[in-house]
Design a protein around this motif. Sequence first.
Motif, PDB file in Angstrom:
ATOM      1  N   PHE A 291       0.864  -1.290   0.073  1.00  0.00           N
ATOM      2  CA  PHE A 291      -0.089  -0.074   0.047  1.00  0.00           C
ATOM      3  C   PHE A 291       0.899   1.220  -0.036  1.00  0.00           C
ATOM      4  CE2 PHE A 291      -2.477  -3.167   2.045  1.00  0.00           C
ATOM      5  CZ  PHE A 291      -3.397  -3.458   1.628  1.00  0.00           C
ATOM      6  N   LEU A 292       2.064   1.084  -0.628  1.00  0.00           N
ATOM      7  CA  LEU A 292       2.770   2.429  -0.679  1.00  0.00           C
ATOM      8  C   LEU A 292       2.699   3.084  -1.992  1.00  0.00           C
ATOM      9  CD1 LEU A 292       6.373   1.263   0.700  1.00  0.00           C
ATOM     10  CD2 LEU A 292       5.199   3.303   1.210  1.00  0.00           C
ATOM     11  N   ILE A 293       2.249   2.382  -3.147  1.00  0.00           N
ATOM     12  CA  ILE A 293       2.131   3.072  -4.319  1.00  0.00           C
ATOM     13  C   ILE A 293       0.907   2.803  -5.062  1.00  0.00           C
ATOM     14  CG2 ILE A 293       4.640   3.157  -4.619  1.00  0.00           C
ATOM     15  CD1 ILE A 293       4.246   0.686  -6.585  1.00  0.00           C
ATOM     16  N   THR A 294       0.439   3.603  -5.865  1.00  0.00           N
ATOM     17  CA  THR A 294      -0.717   3.313  -7.132  1.00  0.00           C
ATOM     18  C   THR A 294      -0.233   3.359  -8.508  1.00  0.00           C
ATOM     19  OG1 THR A 294      -2.214   4.513  -5.248  1.00  0.00           O
ATOM     20  CG2 THR A 294      -2.918   4.114  -7.773  1.00  0.00           C
ATOM     21  N   VAL A 295      -0.423   2.025  -8.888  1.00  0.00           N
ATOM     22  CA  VAL A 295       0.176   1.911 -10.186  1.00  0.00           C
ATOM     23  C   VAL A 295      -0.792   2.067 -11.357  1.00  0.00           C
ATOM     24  CG1 VAL A 295       1.216   0.270 -11.938  1.00  0.00           C
ATOM     25  CG2 VAL A 295       1.980   0.275  -9.479  1.00  0.00           C
ATOM     26  N   LYS A 313       2.286   4.613 -15.130  1.00  0.00           N
ATOM     27  CA  LYS A 313       2.761   5.789 -14.151  1.00  0.00           C
ATOM     28  C   LYS A 313       2.497   5.228 -12.924  1.00  0.00           C
ATOM     29  CE  LYS A 313       0.648   9.833 -15.455  1.00  0.00           C
ATOM     30  NZ  LYS A 313      -0.205  10.685 -15.692  1.00  0.00           N
ATOM     31  N   ILE A 314       3.328   5.819 -11.941  1.00  0.00           N
ATOM     32  CA  ILE A 314       3.456   5.496 -10.491  1.00  0.00           C
ATOM     33  C   ILE A 314       3.438   6.529  -9.508  1.00  0.00           C
ATOM     34  CG2 ILE A 314       4.432   4.192  -8.700  1.00  0.00           C
ATOM     35  CD1 ILE A 314       5.363   2.154 -10.866  1.00  0.00           C
ATOM     36  N   HIS A 315       2.317   6.636  -8.771  1.00  0.00           N
ATOM     37  CA  HIS A 315       2.240   7.667  -7.587  1.00  0.00           C
ATOM     38  C   HIS A 315       2.243   6.866  -6.403  1.00  0.00           C
ATOM     39  CE1 HIS A 315       1.120  10.774 -10.325  1.00  0.00           C
ATOM     40  NE2 HIS A 315       0.274  10.120 -10.993  1.00  0.00           N
ATOM     41  N   PHE A 316       2.710   7.642  -5.471  1.00  0.00           N
ATOM     42  CA  PHE A 316       2.686   7.166  -3.836  1.00  0.00           C
ATOM     43  C   PHE A 316       1.466   7.257  -3.377  1.00  0.00           C
ATOM     44  CE2 PHE A 316       7.063   7.837  -4.642  1.00  0.00           C
ATOM     45  CZ  PHE A 316       7.552   6.749  -4.030  1.00  0.00           C
ATOM     46  N   ILE A 317       0.924   6.546  -2.539  1.00  0.00           N
ATOM     47  CA  ILE A 317      -0.401   6.364  -2.185  1.00  0.00           C
ATOM     48  C   ILE A 317      -0.844   7.420  -1.304  1.00  0.00           C
ATOM     49  CG2 ILE A 317      -0.288   5.016   0.127  1.00  0.00           C
ATOM     50  CD1 ILE A 317      -2.527   3.420  -1.006  1.00  0.00           C
ATOM     51  N   ASP A 318      -0.080   8.165  -0.531  1.00  0.00           N
ATOM     52  CA  ASP A 318      -0.503   9.303   0.146  1.00  0.00           C
ATOM     53  C   ASP A 318       0.426  10.575   0.280  1.00  0.00           C
ATOM     54  OD1 ASP A 318      -2.089   9.799   3.084  1.00  0.00           O
ATOM     55  OD2 ASP A 318      -0.258  10.353   3.486  1.00  0.00           O
ATOM     56  N   PRO A 319      -0.099  11.795   0.484  1.00  0.00           N
ATOM     57  CA  PRO A 319       1.074  12.639   0.412  1.00  0.00           C
ATOM     58  C   PRO A 319       1.965  12.944   1.321  1.00  0.00           C
ATOM     59  CG  PRO A 319      -1.101  13.521   1.170  1.00  0.00           C
ATOM     60  CD  PRO A 319      -1.300  12.079   0.674  1.00  0.00           C
ATOM     61  N   PHE A 320       1.799  12.391   2.663  1.00  0.00           N
ATOM     62  CA  PHE A 320       2.992  12.080   3.475  1.00  0.00           C
ATOM     63  C   PHE A 320       4.006  11.096   3.169  1.00  0.00           C
ATOM     64  CE2 PHE A 320       4.347  10.114   7.741  1.00  0.00           C
ATOM     65  CZ  PHE A 320       5.462  11.280   7.960  1.00  0.00           C
ATOM     66  N   ILE A 340      -0.545  16.461  -6.183  1.00  0.00           N
ATOM     67  CA  ILE A 340      -2.009  16.667  -6.457  1.00  0.00           C
ATOM     68  C   ILE A 340      -2.325  15.463  -7.377  1.00  0.00           C
ATOM     69  CG2 ILE A 340      -3.788  17.821  -7.049  1.00  0.00           C
ATOM     70  CD1 ILE A 340      -2.532  19.222  -4.679  1.00  0.00           C
ATOM     71  N   GLU A 341      -1.793  15.188  -8.450  1.00  0.00           N
ATOM     72  CA  GLU A 341      -2.128  14.266  -9.449  1.00  0.00           C
ATOM     73  C   GLU A 341      -2.096  12.987  -8.648  1.00  0.00           C
ATOM     74  OE1 GLU A 341      -0.380  12.236 -13.218  1.00  0.00           O
ATOM     75  OE2 GLU A 341      -0.089  14.153 -13.107  1.00  0.00           O
ATOM     76  N   GLY A 342      -1.081  12.692  -7.872  1.00  0.00           N
ATOM     77  CA  GLY A 342      -1.001  11.425  -7.358  1.00  0.00           C
ATOM     78  C   GLY A 342      -2.247  11.502  -6.071  1.00  0.00           C
ATOM     79  N   VAL A 343      -2.585  12.363  -5.379  1.00  0.00           N
ATOM     80  CA  VAL A 343      -3.696  12.315  -4.385  1.00  0.00           C
ATOM     81  C   VAL A 343      -4.817  12.007  -5.052  1.00  0.00           C
ATOM     82  CG1 VAL A 343      -4.739  13.636  -2.883  1.00  0.00           C
ATOM     83  CG2 VAL A 343      -2.513  13.699  -3.029  1.00  0.00           C
ATOM     84  N   VAL A 344      -5.279  12.507  -6.201  1.00  0.00           N
ATOM     85  CA  VAL A 344      -6.308  12.408  -7.024  1.00  0.00           C
ATOM     86  C   VAL A 344      -6.372  10.819  -7.535  1.00  0.00           C
ATOM     87  CG1 VAL A 344      -7.946  12.845  -9.062  1.00  0.00           C
ATOM     88  CG2 VAL A 344      -6.550  14.670  -7.860  1.00  0.00           C
ATOM     89  N   ALA A 345      -5.242  10.360  -8.131  1.00  0.00           N
ATOM     90  CA  ALA A 345      -5.235   9.011  -8.527  1.00  0.00           C
ATOM     91  C   ALA A 345      -5.473   7.969  -7.484  1.00  0.00           C
ATOM     92  CB  ALA A 345      -3.973   8.705  -9.201  1.00  0.00           C
ATOM     93  N   SER A 346      -4.747   8.376  -6.406  1.00  0.00           N
ATOM     94  CA  SER A 346      -4.959   7.052  -5.144  1.00  0.00           C
ATOM     95  C   SER A 346      -6.205   7.243  -4.535  1.00  0.00           C
ATOM     96  CB  SER A 346      -3.844   7.424  -4.329  1.00  0.00           C
ATOM     97  OG  SER A 346      -2.686   7.289  -4.581  1.00  0.00           O
ATOM     98  N   ALA A 349      -8.476   5.363  -7.001  1.00  0.00           N
ATOM     99  CA  ALA A 349      -8.391   4.010  -6.981  1.00  0.00           C
ATOM    100  C   ALA A 349      -8.970   3.445  -5.990  1.00  0.00           C
ATOM    101  CB  ALA A 349      -6.821   3.796  -6.787  1.00  0.00           C
ATOM    102  N   ARG A 350      -9.528   4.000  -4.723  1.00  0.00           N
ATOM    103  CA  ARG A 350     -10.260   3.363  -3.731  1.00  0.00           C
ATOM    104  C   ARG A 350     -11.809   3.019  -4.107  1.00  0.00           C
ATOM    105  NH1 ARG A 350      -8.887   6.566   1.856  1.00  0.00           N
ATOM    106  NH2 ARG A 350      -6.502   6.871   1.496  1.00  0.00           N
ATOM    107  N   ILE A 351     -12.260   3.807  -5.141  1.00  0.00           N
ATOM    108  CA  ILE A 351     -13.779   3.270  -5.422  1.00  0.00           C
ATOM    109  C   ILE A 351     -13.745   2.658  -7.029  1.00  0.00           C
ATOM    110  CG2 ILE A 351     -14.478   5.030  -4.130  1.00  0.00           C
ATOM    111  CD1 ILE A 351     -14.622   7.068  -6.645  1.00  0.00           C
ATOM    112  N   SER A 352     -12.439   2.523  -7.925  1.00  0.00           N
ATOM    113  CA  SER A 352     -12.540   2.035  -9.124  1.00  0.00           C
ATOM    114  C   SER A 352     -11.122   1.611  -9.456  1.00  0.00           C
ATOM    115  CB  SER A 352     -13.096   3.192 -10.096  1.00  0.00           C
ATOM    116  OG  SER A 352     -12.823   2.578 -11.300  1.00  0.00           O
ATOM    117  N   ASP A 353     -11.226   0.599 -10.218  1.00  0.00           N
ATOM    118  CA  ASP A 353      -9.761   0.360 -10.986  1.00  0.00           C
ATOM    119  C   ASP A 353      -9.511   1.711 -11.793  1.00  0.00           C
ATOM    120  OD1 ASP A 353      -7.572  -1.126 -11.905  1.00  0.00           O
ATOM    121  OD2 ASP A 353      -8.657  -2.496 -13.281  1.00  0.00           O
TER     122      ASP A 353
END
Length: 420
Positions: A291-295, A313-320, A340-346, A349-353
């Motif tokens: 649960f560190l990244i969102t792919v 594209k890979i983002h981290f799951i939480d701004p912290f 911000i893009e990572g926060v929106v993506a993550s 990702a909680r509600i959809s693939d």
Amino acid sequence: MSIDEFNPWWRGREHIYEDPDVVRWLNARIKWVPKEVNAVSLRPFSLNFIYGPRQVGKTTMIKLIIKNLLNEVKPEAIFYYSCDLLTDYEELIDILRRYLRIKEERGIETSYIFLDEVTYVNDWFRAIKYGIDRGLFKNDVITITGSTSIALRGNIETFPGRRGFGVDVTLLPLSFQSYIKALRPEISAEPGWYEEIRDLFEKYLVTGGFPLSINSYFNLGTITSDVYKSYIDWVIYDVKRVDKDERLLKEILSVLLEKAGSRISYNSIAKDLGISHRTVSEYINLLSRMFLITVLNYVDVNTGSKDYRKLMKIHFIDPFIYRVISLWTGVKVPDEPIIIEGVVASHLARISDVGYTTVGNREIDIITLSDFTGYEVKYGRGSERPGVRAGRMKRVITISKDVEDVDVTPAHIFLSRLNV
């Protein structure tokens, strides 16, 4: 440590307030009851699993469930044990037998057994299967928590037909909507509150949704070094538990932080580090399960399918987490629009693939496969650009910094309304 010490409520219901985790929760300046509390099945027989990142509040969640149960059942019907003191499944079987003897002596028909951080125990699942197969828990509710290792090892899959009414519950860092509810429950995502929401969003980008970082920031005005260290230690511990190399993981995380929001591949990372693409793939999969990244893989908008041959594209799951990894690796924290893009993506990702796509030369940062809506994050990067349609993607929403229009929404407003 005796099992009695883990269960102070056996001396009387009021002794729950002597439990260290309950005391810490009550004394915390910022506290909340996770909505996931209500998702755990309490119907016999149930085998529940709660998992998620370390330091996200899984133990506190269990203690809050126990606190509520004490209003309904005998104190001795509730058994909690922290398994970090055990080494193997035989010790776990012994602990369970000791409690089951107490249960029998007290004439308890249904008990509620909570085994915390069970992944410290080698072959822990053998102890649970042993008890289930012998009918020892047929009228009980068992709830097991673990860090990400519980998912990494795939041991949940070893219980086919043995779960009863049990459920899997994933506890993640607070979403921005939940963050608002925890800090300022009177706020609603409506005009008149937008400035307050913006102010909280700026703080959320610093603290993220983890209890320790939130309380450190609001108590001291900063996130202390020991808080950062606790999260770095979590990453290192889980990596070592699955026999992966700490140094190599650190190098891969360095690349991911440098390339956050950009299109990359296993091969490009492998070339940068001089390792095989198969090794990179294993570590990316590991980070996702931690649960560190969102792919985000490429999505063909005509077929609606992911194309794993194309760049991801890979983002981290939480701004912290961006700040934690930056401190550990020495790599600069990405610019705010990337976070911000990572926060929106993550969040999505909680509600959809989710994935990303392109239309001509234009990249659509995120696409939700549940409804094929595209999202372009233009946080300070030309927010008024008109939307585009292609294939199954009939709508694109622009996430702006402050512009609000048809299909254009400021990030803090969009996330405050996203029910995750």
